[in-house]
Scaffold this motif. Structure first.
Motif, PDB file in Angstrom:
ATOM      1  N   SER A 128       0.843  -1.165   0.031  1.00 37.53           N
ATOM      2  CA  SER A 128      -0.035   0.044   0.223  1.00 37.53           C
ATOM      3  C   SER A 128       0.840   1.179   0.010  1.00 37.53           C
ATOM      4  O   SER A 128       1.648   1.439   0.857  1.00 37.53           O
ATOM      5  CB  SER A 128      -0.995   0.001   1.295  1.00 37.53           C
ATOM      6  N   TRP A 185       2.054  -5.313  -6.255  1.00 38.81           N
ATOM      7  CA  TRP A 185       0.450  -5.069  -6.342  1.00 38.81           C
ATOM      8  C   TRP A 185       0.348  -4.112  -5.487  1.00 38.81           C
ATOM      9  O   TRP A 185       0.162  -4.215  -4.388  1.00 38.81           O
ATOM     10  CB  TRP A 185      -0.304  -6.200  -5.977  1.00 38.81           C
ATOM     11  N   ASP A 187      -1.637  -0.631  -3.899  1.00 38.23           N
ATOM     12  CA  ASP A 187      -2.926  -0.252  -3.692  1.00 38.23           C
ATOM     13  C   ASP A 187      -2.868   1.341  -2.848  1.00 38.23           C
ATOM     14  O   ASP A 187      -1.820   1.635  -2.503  1.00 38.23           O
ATOM     15  CB  ASP A 187      -3.756  -1.172  -2.769  1.00 38.23           C
ATOM     16  N   TRP A 190      -5.193   6.619  -4.379  1.00 35.02           N
ATOM     17  CA  TRP A 190      -6.258   7.592  -4.343  1.00 35.02           C
ATOM     18  C   TRP A 190      -5.861   8.753  -3.479  1.00 35.02           C
ATOM     19  O   TRP A 190      -6.503   9.873  -3.835  1.00 35.02           O
ATOM     20  CB  TRP A 190      -7.646   6.939  -4.140  1.00 35.02           C
ATOM     21  N   ASN A 216       0.643  -3.738 -11.211  1.00 33.09           N
ATOM     22  CA  ASN A 216      -0.802  -3.454 -11.546  1.00 33.09           C
ATOM     23  C   ASN A 216      -1.074  -2.170 -11.713  1.00 33.09           C
ATOM     24  O   ASN A 216      -0.358  -1.171 -11.791  1.00 33.09           O
ATOM     25  CB  ASN A 216      -1.711  -4.037 -10.354  1.00 33.09           C
ATOM     26  N   ASP A 217      -2.381  -1.931 -12.014  1.00 32.15           N
ATOM     27  CA  ASP A 217      -2.706  -0.481 -12.215  1.00 32.15           C
ATOM     28  C   ASP A 217      -3.055   0.453 -11.417  1.00 32.15           C
ATOM     29  O   ASP A 217      -3.708   1.439 -11.780  1.00 32.15           O
ATOM     30  CB  ASP A 217      -4.022  -0.657 -13.114  1.00 32.15           C
ATOM     31  N   ARG A 218      -2.795   0.050 -10.097  1.00 32.50           N
ATOM     32  CA  ARG A 218      -3.065   1.144  -9.102  1.00 32.50           C
ATOM     33  C   ARG A 218      -1.848   1.808  -8.734  1.00 32.50           C
ATOM     34  O   ARG A 218      -1.674   2.602  -7.390  1.00 32.50           O
ATOM     35  CB  ARG A 218      -3.666   0.028  -7.890  1.00 32.50           C
ATOM     36  N   ASP A 226      -5.154  -4.641 -15.546  1.00 28.58           N
ATOM     37  CA  ASP A 226      -6.305  -3.746 -14.677  1.00 28.58           C
ATOM     38  C   ASP A 226      -6.686  -4.810 -13.707  1.00 28.58           C
ATOM     39  O   ASP A 226      -6.603  -6.048 -13.747  1.00 28.58           O
ATOM     40  CB  ASP A 226      -7.303  -3.623 -15.857  1.00 28.58           C
ATOM     41  N   THR A 227      -7.187  -4.383 -12.691  1.00 30.40           N
ATOM     42  CA  THR A 227      -7.663  -4.882 -11.514  1.00 30.40           C
ATOM     43  C   THR A 227      -9.192  -4.634 -10.934  1.00 30.40           C
ATOM     44  O   THR A 227      -9.283  -3.843 -10.038  1.00 30.40           O
ATOM     45  CB  THR A 227      -6.795  -4.678 -10.265  1.00 30.40           C
ATOM     46  N   GLU A 229     -12.625  -4.946  -9.120  1.00 30.58           N
ATOM     47  CA  GLU A 229     -12.464  -5.446  -7.795  1.00 30.58           C
ATOM     48  C   GLU A 229     -13.881  -6.086  -7.245  1.00 30.58           C
ATOM     49  O   GLU A 229     -14.984  -5.225  -7.439  1.00 30.58           O
ATOM     50  CB  GLU A 229     -12.171  -4.676  -6.595  1.00 30.58           C
TER      51      GLU A 229
END
Length: 419
Positions: A128, A185, A187, A190, A216-218, A226-227, A229
């Motif tokens: 994260s 990966w 996260d 935002w 990944n796309d985050r 793409d992920t 959810e």
């Protein structure tokens, strides 16, 4: 560029952290919960973080996890190395808030990687970008509640510079201390802008450390797949993709959440995702002691049994027929097409627009039971076309029906043109 990921089809997500001792979600309870997690509680910030000092999963056996994954046909496994709460499940030189300073002491990430790698499963690391514990992020406090998307306390420029250095250093540790990593990966993107995260520089560092890694796309502005959810997209994305999904409504171990998907739902989801050319990243959330919740194991055992007979129709396949050709999901491997019957048929099923003169056999995949079938096409096509497209009607007796999902294999003789 095509990679192993494009046909992996099945992955395991492992959400686990010190909060699993409480039987609550990772991270979100400390900010008061979030609308998308109906069983997420509100825990005072200091109380939530306190279990980082007591985390001691004595029944953690990553070899058991890896053997389960292998039996399921899992191709890659992704572990939460650091969730939004900032607790590192690996040995880090950047912070004292890690498994290294808990009673357990050992490096959970290293043990996980070693076990999965030994069983031939590719390695993914969840990380994260958010860190609600780090003082320079700044740390989330009781005064910041309730959590509102888009309204986050901003650090000073000096704080942010220190935090970005810290974040880059932890990512560097993960990508240099554990050998080859297949996926990172991300996260949490935002809460800050790509410029604040310095995503271009982060992407460049990652590629230099692990040239073959997938992102990944985050990671805002970057990424290889793409992920979506918790749902199957109605139309598959234009590039490689996976959908990450929970077995109940929670990502972390939460005994209050008994809204479990049935084994049949999980199998159907796997079939649908494979038929659309995606991967299912299915979450398994261990309890605080390191064991996987019995209710999850019960369902995964059924999935394992089904896959032991039908894995060929899922792992390593490409999307099969178009929706108008067959009212169900389908996959393909060379000149073999697999139909997944997710509903009981009325005596027969129909497949349209296939080269009927090149059909070699139709059989139930699990037991090789031959099925009777008939074909037809336009009358003139049958005279003038040596390889006409027509309709295939397959008889499906009751004895052929699997209680979870019936997979039927149709073999075609090769042709120069694709089916």
């Amino acid at each position: 560029m095509k990679t192993w990921f494009d046909t992996a089809r099945f992955g395991m997500f492992v959400h686990w952290g010190h909060s699993s001792q409480r039987g609550c979600e990772l991270s979100w309870p400390l900010v008061g919960g979030v609308f998308s997690l109906p069983f997420c509680s509100n825990i005072p910030v200091d109380e939530y973080h306190s279990t980082g000092k007591t985390f001691n999963p004595q029944k953690y056996n990553p070899q058991e996890w890896a053997r389960l994954a292998k039996r399921l046909g899992i191709q890659y496994a992704i572990l939460t190395t650091k969730h939004h709460d900032g607790f590192a499940m690996f040995h880090t030189q950047q912070s004292d808030f890690s498994i290294q300073n808990s009673p357990y002491g050992k490096d959970i990430v290293r043990e996980f990687i070693d076990a999965m790698r030994e069983n031939g499963i590719r390695i993914g690391l969840y990380f994260s970008l958010i860190d609600w514990h780090h003082p320079d992020y700044p740390a989330f406090t009781e005064a910041d509640k309730p959590y509102v998307f888009g309204q986050h306390r901003q650090p000073t420029p000096e704080q942010w510079q220190r935090f970005v250095q810290f974040m880059f250093a932890q990512v560097r540790e993960l990508l240099t201390n554990y050998g080859k990593i297949d996926i990172i990966w991300f996260d949490g993107g935002w809460e800050r802008s790509p410029e604040q995260w310095q995503t271009a520089a982060l992407n460049e560092m990652i590629r230099s450390l692990q040239p073959d890694i997938l992102i990944n796309d985050r990671l805002p502005g970057f990424g290889d797949f793409d992920t979506p959810e918790q749902f199957i997209p109605p139309q598959p994305p234009d590039r490689a993709w996976e959908t990450c999904m929970t077995i109940n409504e929670s990502w972390g171990y939460n005994p209050a959440d008994t809204n479990f998907k049935s084994a049949r739902q999980l199998i159907h989801t796997l079939c649908e995702v494979a038929g659309k050319g995606g991967n299912l990243l299915l979450n398994a959330s261990p309890m605080g002691d390191g064991q996987i919740q019995p209710e999850l194991l019960e369902r995964l055992a059924v999935v394992e049994t089904w896959l032991s007979a039908n894995q060929e129709s899922i792992i390593g396949t490409s999307p099969g027929l178009e929706p108008w050709q067959f009212y169900g999901t389908s996959t393909r491997r060379g000149n073999r097409v697999y139909l997944h019957l997710l509903m009981k048929p009325y005596e027969t099923i129909s497949v349209r627009g296939v080269p009927i003169k090149r059909i070699k056999s139709v059989q139930v995949l699990a037991n090789r039971m031959e099925l009777n079938y008939s074909t037809r096409c336009g009358i003139m096509d049958s005279f003038t076309n040596s390889d006409p497209l027509g309709e295939l009607t397959i008889q499906v007796p009751e004895s052929a029906i699997d209680p979870y999902a019936t997979a039927i294999a149709i073999d075609f003789t090769p042709a120069d043109a694709a089916l």
